[in-house]
Design a protein around this motif. Structure first.
Motif, mmCIF file in Angstrom:
data_model
loop_
_atom_site.group_PDB
_atom_site.id
_atom_site.type_symbol
_atom_site.label_atom_id
_atom_site.label_comp_id
_atom_site.label_asym_id
_atom_site.label_seq_id
_atom_site.Cartn_x
_atom_site.Cartn_y
_atom_site.Cartn_z
ATOM 1 N N VAL A 75 0.841 -1.203 0.000
ATOM 2 C CA VAL A 75 0.000 0.000 0.000
ATOM 3 C C VAL A 75 0.868 1.241 0.000
ATOM 4 O O VAL A 75 1.752 1.389 0.848
ATOM 5 N N THR A 76 0.626 2.127 -0.942
ATOM 6 C CA THR A 76 1.364 3.389 -1.023
ATOM 7 C C THR A 76 0.377 4.546 -1.074
ATOM 8 O O THR A 76 -0.781 4.378 -1.438
ATOM 9 N N GLY A 77 0.862 5.731 -0.713
ATOM 10 C CA GLY A 77 0.031 6.919 -0.787
ATOM 11 C C GLY A 77 -0.900 7.102 0.390
ATOM 12 O O GLY A 77 -1.631 8.097 0.450
ATOM 13 N N LEU A 78 -0.900 6.155 1.328
ATOM 14 C CA LEU A 78 -1.699 6.245 2.538
ATOM 15 C C LEU A 78 -0.827 5.865 3.722
ATOM 16 O O LEU A 78 0.167 5.155 3.558
ATOM 17 N N LYS A 79 -1.209 6.319 4.931
ATOM 18 C CA LYS A 79 -0.435 5.984 6.121
ATOM 19 C C LYS A 79 -1.360 5.803 7.313
ATOM 20 O O LYS A 79 -2.519 6.278 7.295
ATOM 21 N N VAL A 80 -0.866 5.142 8.319
ATOM 22 C CA VAL A 80 -1.618 4.976 9.558
ATOM 23 C C VAL A 80 -1.947 6.358 10.129
ATOM 24 O O VAL A 80 -1.093 7.241 10.177
ATOM 25 N N GLY A 81 -3.199 6.548 10.541
ATOM 26 C CA GLY A 81 -3.649 7.825 11.077
ATOM 27 C C GLY A 81 -4.378 8.692 10.074
ATOM 28 O O GLY A 81 -5.008 9.690 10.462
ATOM 29 N N ASP A 82 -4.323 8.343 8.784
ATOM 30 C CA ASP A 82 -5.036 9.128 7.764
ATOM 31 C C ASP A 82 -6.539 9.009 7.954
ATOM 32 O O ASP A 82 -7.070 7.922 8.224
ATOM 33 N N ARG A 83 -7.230 10.129 7.784
ATOM 34 C CA ARG A 83 -8.693 10.130 7.716
ATOM 35 C C ARG A 83 -9.092 9.843 6.272
ATOM 36 O O ARG A 83 -8.643 10.526 5.349
ATOM 37 N N VAL A 84 -9.942 8.853 6.081
ATOM 38 C CA VAL A 84 -10.355 8.469 4.731
ATOM 39 C C VAL A 84 -11.857 8.195 4.719
ATOM 40 O O VAL A 84 -12.490 7.991 5.767
ATOM 41 N N ALA A 85 -12.413 8.176 3.509
ATOM 42 C CA ALA A 85 -13.807 7.798 3.306
ATOM 43 C C ALA A 85 -13.879 6.959 2.041
ATOM 44 O O ALA A 85 -12.949 6.955 1.222
ATOM 45 N N TYR A 86 -14.992 6.264 1.877
ATOM 46 C CA TYR A 86 -15.131 5.372 0.729
ATOM 47 C C TYR A 86 -16.613 5.188 0.411
ATOM 48 O O TYR A 86 -17.504 5.510 1.209
#
Length: 323
Positions: A75-86
């Motif tokens: 997985v690239t472009g994301l990290k632990v702690g990021d706020r995301v939605a889907y």
């Protein structure tokens, strides 16, 4: 383990079961999420009932927001702690879940988690309908059914911001007022007026360029009478039942009309398309073109009650489940 709402057999809201559910570690290309808010949508009810098949048993739900707690390999472009939605990713009705990283969209500052969860599926539906299914242009006129619903309130504001004349329908005086306050130039109460007759009056007999209909069976044929010659009927939902056209010459008799049945799978399947749409959606919310209406919230454990309210047409705006 996580707490989740499980569908083990098809049926009504009563089949939704709030229980413990195994939670694996994220595999290659996946992330683990601690969910903070979950959106409720009609597609959830279609999957629960079996109208849209999903292999049993499954965790219900298709839209949410949360914080990444772990990353799978690659997985690239994301990290632990990021706020995301889907959106469009079954398994949302859970306190924690595993999800595909390429479906995660970073949530910008200025948009809280409840808003993000409320707009991803409905807002991106509005996006592809207004920008891709028909590239709505300034000066055009549209009819949007269920204008006081979650998708309707987002889409009608956005359509007005694009310069369209927006006619909506709703089923009560309260919903008419709400739709008028959120983008519609005109709103027709379909329980007290013939919406096809009224649309012709409002357009000087011409008809509208596009009808957007998420209601389905009960509104479909009369909606064709609202269109100008060579206009487009966009049927994108089945709240009242599935549409069928037993005689396709009906379209020629009513004006050489076009009909389409779009889905997000085909408009947002590529990550670049998903990010483009989400970017436009977040921008419209942040600049005030779209004001998000969260009509009700329910605890995740009361998802069955939320389904009953949605199917009973007791809700306005977006409904959010809180883990």
């Amino acid at each position: 383990m996580t707490k989740a709402v499980i569908v083990r057999q098809l049926g009504g809201p009563e089949v939704l079961s709030y229980e413990d559910w195994p939670l694996a570690s994220p595999g290659p290309g996946e992330v683990a999420l601690r969910q903070t808010a979950i959106g409720l949508n009609f597609v959830d009810t279609y999957q629960r009932s079996g109208l849209y098949p999903v292999q049993l048993p499954f965790v219900a739900g298709n839209e949410g927001a949360g914080i990444i707690t772990a990353l799978g390999e690659g997985v690239t472009g994301l990290k632990v702690g990021d706020r995301v939605a889907y959106q469009g990713h079954v398994g949302a009705y859970a306190t924690e879940r595993i999800a595909s990283a390429d479906r995660m969209v970073p949530v910008p500052d200025g948009i809280d988690d409840r808003i993000a969860a409320a707009i991803m599926l409905k807002g991106l539906t509005a996006y592809y309908l207004l920008f891709k299914t028909w590239a709505l242009a300034k000066g055009e006129t549209i009819l949007w059914h269920a204008a006081a619903g979650g998708t309707g309130l987002i889409a009608t504001q956005w359509a007005r911001a694009l310069g369209a004349t927006v006619i909506g329908t709703a089923g009560s005086d309260e919903k008419v007022a709400l739709a008028k306050a959120h983008g519609c130039h005109h709103v027709i109460n379909y329980n007290s007026e013939d919406f096809a007759v009224r649309v012709r009056e409002l357009t000087g007999g011409r008809g509208v360029d596009v009808v957007y209909d998420g209601v389905g069976k009960t509104t479909f044929e009369k909606s064709l009478d609202c269109l100008r010659p060579r206009g487009l009927m966009v049927s994108f939902g089945n709240a009242s039942g599935v549409v069928s056209i037993p005689d396709i010459t009906l379209l020629s008799r009513k004006g050489s009309l076009y009909v389409t049945r779009p889905t997000g799978t085909h408009y947002l399947g590529k990550r670049e398309d998903l990010l483009e749409g989400a970017g436009k959606l977040f921008e419209a919310v942040l600049d005030g073109a779209i004001k998000v209406e969260i009509g009700r919230t329910f605890p995740l454990s009361e998802a069955a009650d939320a389904h009953r309210a949605l199917e009973g047409r007791e809700t306005t705006g977006s409904v959010v489940l809180i883990p």
